[in-house]
Design an enzyme around this catalytic site. Sequence first.
Site, mmCIF file in Angstrom:
data_model
loop_
_atom_site.group_PDB
_atom_site.id
_atom_site.type_symbol
_atom_site.label_atom_id
_atom_site.label_comp_id
_atom_site.label_asym_id
_atom_site.label_seq_id
_atom_site.Cartn_x
_atom_site.Cartn_y
_atom_site.Cartn_z
ATOM 1 N N GLU A 25 0.806 -1.225 0.000
ATOM 2 C CA GLU A 25 0.000 0.000 0.000
ATOM 3 C C GLU A 25 0.838 1.273 0.000
ATOM 4 O OE1 GLU A 25 -0.594 -2.632 1.923
ATOM 5 O OE2 GLU A 25 -2.722 -3.166 1.831
ATOM 6 N N PHE A 35 -11.772 -7.250 13.573
ATOM 7 C CA PHE A 35 -10.702 -7.717 12.698
ATOM 8 C C PHE A 35 -10.355 -6.630 11.674
ATOM 9 C CE2 PHE A 35 -9.471 -9.937 8.695
ATOM 10 C CZ PHE A 35 -8.227 -10.376 9.128
ATOM 11 N N GLN A 36 -9.095 -6.336 11.550
ATOM 12 C CA GLN A 36 -8.580 -5.304 10.632
ATOM 13 C C GLN A 36 -9.198 -3.937 10.886
ATOM 14 O OE1 GLN A 36 -8.552 -6.863 6.559
ATOM 15 N NE2 GLN A 36 -6.493 -7.651 6.935
ATOM 16 N N LYS A 78 -17.540 -0.711 5.484
ATOM 17 C CA LYS A 78 -17.986 -1.696 4.500
ATOM 18 C C LYS A 78 -19.499 -1.623 4.281
ATOM 19 C CE LYS A 78 -17.362 -6.508 3.201
ATOM 20 N NZ LYS A 78 -16.811 -7.822 3.581
ATOM 21 N N MET A 104 24.032 8.301 3.306
ATOM 22 C CA MET A 104 23.989 9.596 3.982
ATOM 23 C C MET A 104 24.221 9.434 5.478
ATOM 24 S SD MET A 104 23.851 12.788 3.385
ATOM 25 C CE MET A 104 22.907 13.449 2.009
#
Lengths: 172, 595
Positions: free
Chosen positions: B75, B137-138, B187, B505
């Site tokens: 993502e 969940f999630q 959802k 760096m």
Amino acid sequence: MRHTLSIIVADQPGELSRIVGLFSARGFNIETISVGGTLDPEWSRVTIVTSGDDRTIEQIVKQCERLARVREVRDVTSQPHIEREMALIDVTASPGAARQEVLSLVSVFRAKVVDISHTRMVIEASGNREKVEAFVEMLRPLGINDITRTGRVAIGRLSNGEEDEQPLAVGC
Amino acid sequence: MIAQQHINPATAASSLPESITVGESLPRGAEILIEALLHEGVDSIFGYPGGAVLHIYDELWRYRDSITHYLVRHEQGAVHMAEGYARSSGRVGVALVTSGPGATNAVTGIANAYMDSTPIVVITGQVPLPLIGTDAFQEVDTVGITRPCVKHNYLVRDVRDLAGVVHEAFFLARSGRPGPVVIDIPKDVSAARSSYSRLSHIAFPCREKRTKPDPRAISRAADACMRSERPVLYVGGGIVNSGAADELLAFAESLRLPVTPTLMGLGGFPSAHPLCLGMLGMHGTYAANMAVAESDLLVAVGVRFDDRVTGKLATFAPHARVIHIDIDPANIGKNVAPALAIAADAREALAALREEVGARASAETGASIARRELWWERIRAWQREQPLRFDGSGEHIKPQTVIRELHRLTEGRAIITTDVGQHQMWAAQFYPFTRPRQWITSGGLGTMGFGLPAAIGAQLAFRDQLVVAVVGDGGFQMTNQELATAVQYELPVKVLIMNNGYLGMVRQWQEMFYERAYSEVDISVAPDFVKLAEAYGARGLRAARPEELPSVLADGLAHKGVAVIDVLVSKEENVFPIVPAGSNSRDMIFQSEGV
């Protein structure tokens, strides 16, 4: 220097946390905060007391103005205005001299007794910050059991408000 | 244009037809979302599916002929691609991810877009409304997590609000100072049915905050420029975002004013132009930093006085009167208090300045230019004294040579993206950019792994142009799985890895400021990048010796498909000059001690 900011924000979930989050993320200080409705139910007023030099206050105002749901940010400190805080104080007031002392202080400070038991009283006091502080200090030696204080609320003064001061409706 | 002032904040539902009834014939939220995106002109989405966005993916399948979804491999990549798309084209980029980990993986990209003022809309799935707050969940508080790094975000609780939210999100993303907007859609909201009509004007409560430049302030600014003996124009990403490059060029030329762009401003002014002093700041040119340090007038346009530019604020431009032009009023006075503040769009302000100067008598303009002859002599002396330079000899390929060679082979016309670090600074120093939106780098946030996905997004916006991701071997490994995305959709980006086996760096700072204690910067245990490229179906090439570089680079750039060019560069090369963090910009270091 201490400043009182009046912020008009949409009355929607999460909008207050945007303002509070902005203060913490950018290292600004909140001394007191109070939120309530305005005459228009779609909008809330958040009154925040903060401190900082002029540049800091300017930054706070500008950063708050960037928020999409903030309609207006005003630093009322420099405008003629009335400020109030309220405190509910649970103080020991046994029958006799102690109770008389509490009552006379209540009278001097134009406070109000809002609850009472055999040995204690709950007192409602309001006024500017200095007055509430002074009242609390006077009560302290008598035995304060608990105290709840609101944040500050403010409203523009009518006497100098000929310009375009819209009516403020502040609750806490 | 779309926004109206001070409308009551009732959500956009109020402007939708009131005849909303629930029924099978009405579209569900997911379809309304797609219709609204189409209405905003979206034809490409970068995304990754998951449980909470299944309805949306179902509709995407049905709409696949009108809107193309690009399946990423992480993502973070989706958001960086949307950023690359937005920054190369000026259009709003769109990313779509699921709830929970989908959203948290997107946060790096969202924060990156926020810091670099990039217009993107990120749509996140959310668990169904009744499950919010139950640690489902999630489930994650996406609106809470992203709040500090978005222009605005939404949790859509009612499908009737959805279309209005989408339109407002696009307006906010591209208006004023652009930035990311997140729309979190539970959802059950994407499943709920409602009506949708293609309204051209949807009312929403946010204000159009853009202000026209104040003519009196413009006049004063023009006066200051005319009178100034030692002026510098300090220009940044606002030039690029507002499309002000032509106005800037015309204004600078009209008074022969020296110009120094920031990292984000590169391309906003032609790097090879005689008025250009090169980049300002920590790894900027000596001439640019000295000119600012000695200037009597600093005209700052579309910049925010970032610490990588100013170094120690107290000693930044100590003799200068500062004029600050920026579209974001909060940028003005944040770090430096200007003598004159103009809160306005950079293009409008520069156009007004140019007109104001153009209206002055040519004798006055001529005298103004003549007044600065001595100033230009001093600037030319600084340029001669300490030009950007490096020692290109030796048995190893020098990274600066790689950029020079890249510039030669691409005739200076490629779109260049980068991660953050040494390779980024070398690209900024040694690839002279000629046009805005040619340079797409992670500036404010400094995100490793930005370059490759950003290049993919830019390549999608400009299929015919050569897009090169200049990356380090560290950053490349943060998002290299997006090679699969590039191969799958035939987006023929070229990845140029400046491979020194170090987090370069950080190693440089350890060398210079931590007594060479190279703590955890050795990443020489790495995959064979040529084989890795081939494993993904891309072409892999390697240049290990200086004599190989031109032909390998030419081969890779000429390849029709995705190519990864692994260039083994000298391991301990440093970026010079450098102003140590928090130092006076006069205290530049030009080379390693003992070299």
